[in-house]
Structures are given as structure tokens and as C-alpha cells.
Design an enzyme around this catalytic site. Structure first.
Site, PDB file in Angstrom:
ATOM      1  N   TYR A 128      49.301  31.226  79.685  1.00 41.89           N
ATOM      2  CA  TYR A 128      47.901  32.457  79.328  1.00 41.89           C
ATOM      3  C   TYR A 128      48.414  33.459  78.066  1.00 41.89           C
ATOM      4  O   TYR A 128      48.036  34.920  78.076  1.00 41.89           O
ATOM      5  CB  TYR A 128      47.519  33.416  79.736  1.00 41.89           C
ATOM      6  CG  TYR A 128      47.119  32.821  81.775  1.00 41.89           C
ATOM      7  CD1 TYR A 128      46.383  31.690  81.036  1.00 41.89           C
ATOM      8  CD2 TYR A 128      48.042  32.841  82.426  1.00 41.89           C
ATOM      9  CE1 TYR A 128      45.604  31.131  82.563  1.00 41.89           C
ATOM     10  CE2 TYR A 128      47.263  32.323  83.952  1.00 41.89           C
ATOM     11  CZ  TYR A 128      46.192  30.983  83.438  1.00 41.89           C
ATOM     12  OH  TYR A 128      45.659  30.353  85.142  1.00 41.89           O
ATOM     13  N   ARG A 137      52.646  32.262  84.634  1.00 39.02           N
ATOM     14  CA  ARG A 137      50.993  33.009  83.960  1.00 39.02           C
ATOM     15  C   ARG A 137      51.764  33.528  81.938  1.00 39.02           C
ATOM     16  O   ARG A 137      51.126  33.092  81.463  1.00 39.02           O
ATOM     17  CB  ARG A 137      51.033  34.430  84.762  1.00 39.02           C
ATOM     18  CG  ARG A 137      50.709  33.995  85.218  1.00 39.02           C
ATOM     19  CD  ARG A 137      49.603  34.847  85.963  1.00 39.02           C
ATOM     20  NE  ARG A 137      48.387  35.724  85.666  1.00 39.02           N
ATOM     21  CZ  ARG A 137      47.985  36.578  84.419  1.00 39.02           C
ATOM     22  NH1 ARG A 137      49.073  37.383  84.313  1.00 39.02           N
ATOM     23  NH2 ARG A 137      47.006  37.283  84.305  1.00 39.02           N
ATOM     24  N   GLY A 163      36.216  39.439  88.926  1.00 41.39           N
ATOM     25  CA  GLY A 163      37.042  39.858  87.471  1.00 41.39           C
ATOM     26  C   GLY A 163      38.049  40.806  86.285  1.00 41.39           C
ATOM     27  O   GLY A 163      38.119  41.527  85.081  1.00 41.39           O
ATOM     28  N   CYS A 191      63.659  23.622  81.275  1.00 35.96           N
ATOM     29  CA  CYS A 191      63.887  22.455  79.932  1.00 35.96           C
ATOM     30  C   CYS A 191      62.728  22.024  79.612  1.00 35.96           C
ATOM     31  O   CYS A 191      61.724  21.396  78.953  1.00 35.96           O
ATOM     32  CB  CYS A 191      64.014  21.281  80.463  1.00 35.96           C
ATOM     33  SG  CYS A 191      65.327  20.868  80.980  1.00 35.96           S
ATOM     34  N   GLU A 192      61.722  23.303  78.872  1.00 34.23           N
ATOM     35  CA  GLU A 192      60.581  23.253  77.756  1.00 34.23           C
ATOM     36  C   GLU A 192      60.263  24.975  77.107  1.00 34.23           C
ATOM     37  O   GLU A 192      60.798  25.546  77.888  1.00 34.23           O
ATOM     38  CB  GLU A 192      59.255  23.457  78.677  1.00 34.23           C
ATOM     39  CG  GLU A 192      59.162  22.066  79.932  1.00 34.23           C
ATOM     40  CD  GLU A 192      57.651  22.488  79.759  1.00 34.23           C
ATOM     41  OE1 GLU A 192      56.787  22.988  78.974  1.00 34.23           O
ATOM     42  OE2 GLU A 192      57.438  21.733  80.604  1.00 34.23           O
ATOM     43  N   GLU A 234      34.239  39.899  94.868  1.00 34.96           N
ATOM     44  CA  GLU A 234      34.942  38.781  95.288  1.00 34.96           C
ATOM     45  C   GLU A 234      36.535  38.755  94.321  1.00 34.96           C
ATOM     46  O   GLU A 234      36.616  38.004  93.549  1.00 34.96           O
ATOM     47  CB  GLU A 234      34.315  37.029  94.610  1.00 34.96           C
ATOM     48  CG  GLU A 234      33.375  36.377  95.454  1.00 34.96           C
ATOM     49  CD  GLU A 234      32.610  35.196  94.344  1.00 34.96           C
ATOM     50  OE1 GLU A 234      33.465  35.431  93.680  1.00 34.96           O
ATOM     51  OE2 GLU A 234      31.751  34.922  94.615  1.00 34.96           O
ATOM     52  N   PRO A 235      37.068  40.347  94.093  1.00 35.78           N
ATOM     53  CA  PRO A 235      37.934  40.256  93.650  1.00 35.78           C
ATOM     54  C   PRO A 235      39.333  40.127  94.189  1.00 35.78           C
ATOM     55  O   PRO A 235      39.374  39.413  95.341  1.00 35.78           O
ATOM     56  CB  PRO A 235      38.430  42.053  93.971  1.00 35.78           C
ATOM     57  CG  PRO A 235      37.979  42.166  95.420  1.00 35.78           C
ATOM     58  CD  PRO A 235      36.323  41.202  95.467  1.00 35.78           C
ATOM     59  N   GLY A 236      39.684  39.722  92.676  1.00 35.88           N
ATOM     60  CA  GLY A 236      41.560  38.839  93.517  1.00 35.88           C
ATOM     61  C   GLY A 236      42.939  39.692  92.730  1.00 35.88           C
ATOM     62  O   GLY A 236      43.853  40.130  93.392  1.00 35.88           O
ATOM     63  N   ARG A 237      42.527  39.810  91.715  1.00 34.34           N
ATOM     64  CA  ARG A 237      43.585  40.217  90.669  1.00 34.34           C
ATOM     65  C   ARG A 237      43.368  41.674  91.064  1.00 34.34           C
ATOM     66  O   ARG A 237      45.077  42.600  91.300  1.00 34.34           O
ATOM     67  CB  ARG A 237      43.404  39.932  89.770  1.00 34.34           C
ATOM     68  CG  ARG A 237      44.525  40.597  87.891  1.00 34.34           C
ATOM     69  CD  ARG A 237      43.967  40.529  87.333  1.00 34.34           C
ATOM     70  NE  ARG A 237      43.291  39.519  86.219  1.00 34.34           N
ATOM     71  CZ  ARG A 237      44.266  37.815  86.371  1.00 34.34           C
ATOM     72  NH1 ARG A 237      45.700  37.994  85.910  1.00 34.34           N
ATOM     73  NH2 ARG A 237      43.539  37.090  85.545  1.00 34.34           N
TER      74      ARG A 237
HETATM   75  N1  LLP Z   1      35.177  33.913  92.174  1.00 35.46           N
HETATM   76  C1  LLP Z   1      35.042  33.682  91.410  1.00 35.46           C
HETATM   77  C2  LLP Z   1      34.411  32.479  91.564  1.00 35.46           C
HETATM   78  C3  LLP Z   1      36.167  32.583  91.120  1.00 35.46           C
HETATM   79  O1  LLP Z   1      36.926  31.274  90.423  1.00 35.46           O
HETATM   80  C4  LLP Z   1      38.095  33.790  90.709  1.00 35.46           C
HETATM   81  C5  LLP Z   1      39.022  33.737  89.501  1.00 35.46           C
HETATM   82  C6  LLP Z   1      37.542  35.173  91.368  1.00 35.46           C
HETATM   83  C7  LLP Z   1      36.991  34.720  92.265  1.00 35.46           C
HETATM   84  C8  LLP Z   1      38.327  36.031  90.943  1.00 35.46           C
HETATM   85  O2  LLP Z   1      39.129  36.589  90.152  1.00 35.46           O
HETATM   86  P1  LLP Z   1      39.408  38.170  89.756  1.00 35.46           P
HETATM   87  O3  LLP Z   1      38.965  39.284  90.748  1.00 35.46           O
HETATM   88  O4  LLP Z   1      41.399  37.434  90.728  1.00 35.46           O
HETATM   89  O5  LLP Z   1      40.191  38.073  88.265  1.00 35.46           O
HETATM   90  N2  LLP Z   1      44.755  32.086  87.030  1.00 35.46           N
HETATM   91  C9  LLP Z   1      44.338  32.963  85.913  1.00 35.46           C
HETATM   92  C10 LLP Z   1      43.238  33.788  86.503  1.00 35.46           C
HETATM   93  C11 LLP Z   1      42.321  32.319  87.258  1.00 35.46           C
HETATM   94  C12 LLP Z   1      41.355  33.431  87.879  1.00 35.46           C
HETATM   95  C13 LLP Z   1      40.328  32.134  88.434  1.00 35.46           C
HETATM   96  N3  LLP Z   1      39.317  32.143  89.368  1.00 35.46           N
HETATM   97  C14 LLP Z   1      45.250  33.889  85.691  1.00 35.46           C
HETATM   98  O6  LLP Z   1      46.486  33.709  86.458  1.00 35.46           O
HETATM   99  O7  LLP Z   1      44.819  34.849  85.141  1.00 35.46           O
END
Ligand code: LLP
Length: 424
Positions: A323, A319, A244, A349-350, A279-282
Site C-alpha cells: 500500500y 504494508r 475503519g 529479492c524484489e 469492529e475496530p482493528g487498526r
Molecule cells: N470489519 C470488517 C468487516 C473488515 O473487513 C475490517 C478490515 C475491519 C472491521 C477492521 O478495519 P480497521 O478498523 O482495522 O480499519 N491490510 C490493510 C487493512 C485491511 C482492512 C480489511 N478489513 C492494511 O494493512 O492497511
């Protein structure tokens, strides 16, 4: 910090000119920097190093949904990261990238029995269960398999946060996690079930979170629940704090500094002696890739509006359409000249296929290359073939080496996936 910079008047990914990649692979194309991925992984690990005495070494399980290319995952796996997954497909990607099963977390609100059986068979690090009915299904699946999986309960702490309503996951009305009282009952009920090994609690309250307050409050809820359950004689050896953390998409965006985040984690859960998962993604992937595109044309309307039409569209980078997200757009070979407002659009086409309105941009011409920055998380993974545009390819750069790590399908590939039945 990232490794996309001007060098001799031309934008590079590490040591490779983006022009070289565009000419070889075509556009649009995602270009990842391995050095940036490694730097972000290291930065998070380093932020937690001063707290090792209280927190141990957290398992950093990269949220595969953010950037799931096997080569990207391989770079991160070599940096010691595990994987947070939400489908059998993501688990298979993580395994293919060399992430060991004991570093893979299986999250998600709707896992099928088949997916649960697959996960149980692999002996993953843990399965995060999101509802009472899912726990019942998992117990049955595990009983049939004769294996005892490690299981955490994902709690909905009624604290939502994040950069947009569509990516807030911890709020009361959100579909994720088990409400606190029900989660405690669930833990009590299954904590002594021989088919399952309950190892702790999890939460993930949203994405693109730029202030620590909501996270602090959510971790406080997990800490209080841990104490409650332990007082009843139940084991709670682990906490999964989710992902997050937000990143800067524009130069002046606020972000939550990692050192303060780690200190806050130490304050909220440090005394509990739990093993932590993050659990970082972004945070790891967003600034590690650009979406490289070419200008098809610049349309000047009678009312003075300039419309920059790119060969990238909402199907390649969703995105902004989904969003209203901001992605900076930079020229690959900047020209001198006054910045004028442009609407930046793709060919789909949107009206939603609009990346930016009134974006001040220095002069651009048909054929120029441009790059959307901050495109590494939820960019390629959310791409589609809408308008029958072949799925956008991905390139990985590492120093002066580079390779196409997802190839653009040919039109023959696209059509071959749709065999016509012989009765039609
Ligand atoms: N753990 C769980 C259970 C999650 O559902 C998510 C993201 C993460 C970790 C990683 O979150 P992060 O660190 O990346 O914030 N498509 C959207 C973001 C959706 C996130 C969904 N869950 C966007 O492009 O902003």
C-alpha cells in the site's frame, strides 16, 4: 498514545529494553505492549460513555485480522472486547483467547458451508451475510443444524473511504456487502424465515479513514434503511457500524478524534434504540507494536546514495510494499549526528522490498537495532515465509514481564511441514 519510549538513551517497550528482547529472541520480531492495547480499548469505551443513554454500551468486537495472536486477543478479551472474525481460524483463535461465543461476530465475503455450520453450532453473536446467495446457503445450513442463528445483512452503501484504494470496501465496485435495494429485499424475504433470526444491518466502508464525513453518510444510510424496514413491521434491533477509524502513522497525520466519532454515531443512529457493534482493528492494535529489526549493513553507492539493509523484509511487514504505507523507523539506541537520506530495504529479492526511500535517518551502523513503529495492525498477521525466511515471531510485554507469544520456527520446523511423497 503508546508505551514505546526512550529511557536512559534506550528504546523500551513499557519497562523492558528492546535490546533485551532482541538478544533473547533474535530479530526481526514484533513486540506488543499490553498497556497500549488496554489503553486503546479503554479509550474507545470511554468515548462512548457520555452517550450511554442514547446508544447503550456498544459491543466492541476487535477485528481479529489486524492482530490475531492469541495472547494479544486475550489481553483485549480481558478488557471486555469481543471479536470480529472472517474465518473458522479466526473464530478458533478468539475462542482460545477466552472471547465468549456471544461476543463473536462472523463477517466476510466468502464463508464456506462448513464455516457457516461451525458458526451456527457455536451460537455466535451474529453472522454478517454479504450476499443473497450466502443468505440462501446459511438458511439451508441452519435448517439442517436445527439452530436459528442471529444474522445481520452487510450493506454496501456505495460510499467507499480509506487510506488506499486496496483497503476501500464500501464503494460501488467493491466486492463487499449487498447494495441497498437488494439488501432491503433480502431482509424482507428472510425477515420472517423461521430458520434465521434477522437482527439488523451492518456496514464497513474501508480502513484508515481519517475523516468522519463518509462514515456519517454510511450510518445515515443504515438509519434510513432501519426506518424503512420497521415501517413494514420488521424488527431491526441491532446495527454493526464496522471498523475503519484511522490512526497516526507519522506525527502530523490527521486522525478522526474518538469523541467526535462517538458524537457522530449518537447523531446518526442514536434515536433508533438499536444495540450497536463496532469492529475496530487498526485503532486498537496499530500503535501497540513495533517491528524490531537489526541493520545488516549500510551500503554507500558511488552516486552518494545510502542503502540501509535490514534483517526485516517485506515478508515480515508487507504494508509498505502493498500500500506504499509509511512506518516510522526509529533507532533503539539513538546516536548523535546529522540526519541523512537513506533507502531502507530488506534482503528479499524484489524491488518492492523497500520500506522507505530517501528517509532522513541519523547515523546507523551494522549491528544497530531499529524499530518500525505503528506495526501492530496488519503487521504480523500479513507476514509470510517468502524467500524461505522463517515466520517472524511475536513478543508480548506487560510492565516488566515479557514472553515470546509466537516462536520463530526453526529451519527443521519449516522443512518438516513439507513431507516428500514416497513416489518422488
Ligand atoms: N470489519 C470488517 C468487516 C473488515 O473487513 C475490517 C478490515 C475491519 C472491521 C477492521 O478495519 P480497521 O478498523 O482495522 O480499519 N491490510 C490493510 C487493512 C485491511 C482492512 C480489511 N478489513 C492494511 O494493512 O492497511
Amino acid at each position: 498514545m503508546h508505551h514505546f519510549a526512550l529511557n536512559g538513551g534506550a528504546l523500551h517497550a513499557e519497562d523492558v529494553p528492546l535490546k533485551t528482547i532482541a538478544e533473547a529472541v533474535g530479530t526481526p520480531v514484533y513486540v506488543y505492549s499490553a498497556a497500549t492495547l488496554r489503553r486503546h480499548a479503554d479509550a474507545l469505551t470511554r468515548a462512548f460513555a457520555p452517550h450511554e443513554a442514547t446508544l447503550g454500551q456498544p459491543l466492541v468486537a476487535f477485528a481479529v485480522k489486524a492482530a490475531s495472536n492469541v495472547s494479544v486477543l486475550r489481553v483485549l478479551a480481558r478488557s471486555g472486547l469481543g471479536a470480529d472474525t472472517v474465518s473458522e481460524g479466526e473464530i478458533r483463535r478468539a475462542l482460545a483467547a477466552g472471547v465468549p461465543a456471544e461476543r463473536i461476530v462472523f463477517s466476510g465475503v466468502g464463508k464456506t458451508d462448513a464455516e457457516l455450520a461451525f458458526a451456527v453450532g457455536l451460537g455466535l453473536r451474529q453472522i454478517n451475510v454479504e450476499s443473497t446467495v450466502e443468505m440462501e446457503r446459511l438458511a439451508a445450513v441452519a435448517g439442517r443444524a436445527g439452530r436459528v442463528p442471529d444474522v445481520a445483512v452487510r450493506v454496501n452503501p456505495k460510499i467507499g473511504a480509506g487510506g488506499h484504494a486496496k483497503i476501500t470496501t464500501g464503494g460501488e465496485g467493491d466486492k463487499f456487502g449487498v447494495p441497498v435495494e437488494e439488501a432491503l429485499d433480502l431482509y424482507r424475504r428472510f425477515g420472517r424465515d423461521p430458520r434465521l433470526n434477522l437482527v439488523g444491518l451492518a456496514c464497513h466502508i474501508g480502513s484508515q479513514i481519517t475523516e468522519l464525513g463518509p462514515l456519517r453518510a454510511a450510518f445515515g444510510v443504515l438509519a434510513a434503511m432501519t426506518r424503512t424496514l420497521r415501517a413494514e413491521g420488521l424488527d431491526v434491533p441491532r446495527l454493526d457500524l464496522g471498523g475503519g477509524l484511522g490512526v497516526a502513522y507519522a506525527g502530523d497525520d490527521p486522525t478522526a478524534p474518538l469523541a467526535e466519532y462517538a458524537a457522530m454515531v449518537a447523531e446518526t443512529v442514536g434515536g433508533l434504540g438499536v444495540a450497536l457493534t463496532l469492529e475496530p482493528g487498526r485503532l486498537i492494535a496499530a500503535n501497540a507494536a513495533v517491528l524490531l529489526a537489526r541493520v545488516i549493513q549500510v551500503t554507500e553507492r558511488g552516486d552518494g546514495r545510502r542503502i540501509l539493509v535490514l534483517d526485516a523484509a517485506m515478508n515480515d511487514l508487507l504494508r509498505p510494499a502493498l500500500y506504499d504505507a509509511f512506518h516510522d523507523l526509529v533507532p533503539v539506541a539513538p546516536r548523535e549526528g546529522e540526519a541523512l537520506p537513506h533507502d531502507v530495504v530488506g534482503p528479499v529479492c524484489e524491488t518492492g522490498d523497500t520500506f522507505a526511500r530517501d528517509r532522513p535517518l541519523a547515523p546507523l551502523q551494522a549491528g544497530d537495532l531499529v524499530a518500525f513503529t505503528g506495526a501492530g495492525a496488519y503487521g504480523a498477521t500479513m507476514a509470510s515465509e517468502y524467500n524461505s525466511r522463517p515466520l517472524v515471531p511475536e513478543v508480548l510485554v506487560d510492565g516488566s514481564r515479557w514472553a515470546a507469544v509466537r516462536k520463530r520456527p526453526t529451519y527443521e520446523d519449516m522443512l518438516a511441514r513439507e513431507p516428500a511423497p514416497d513416489w518422488l
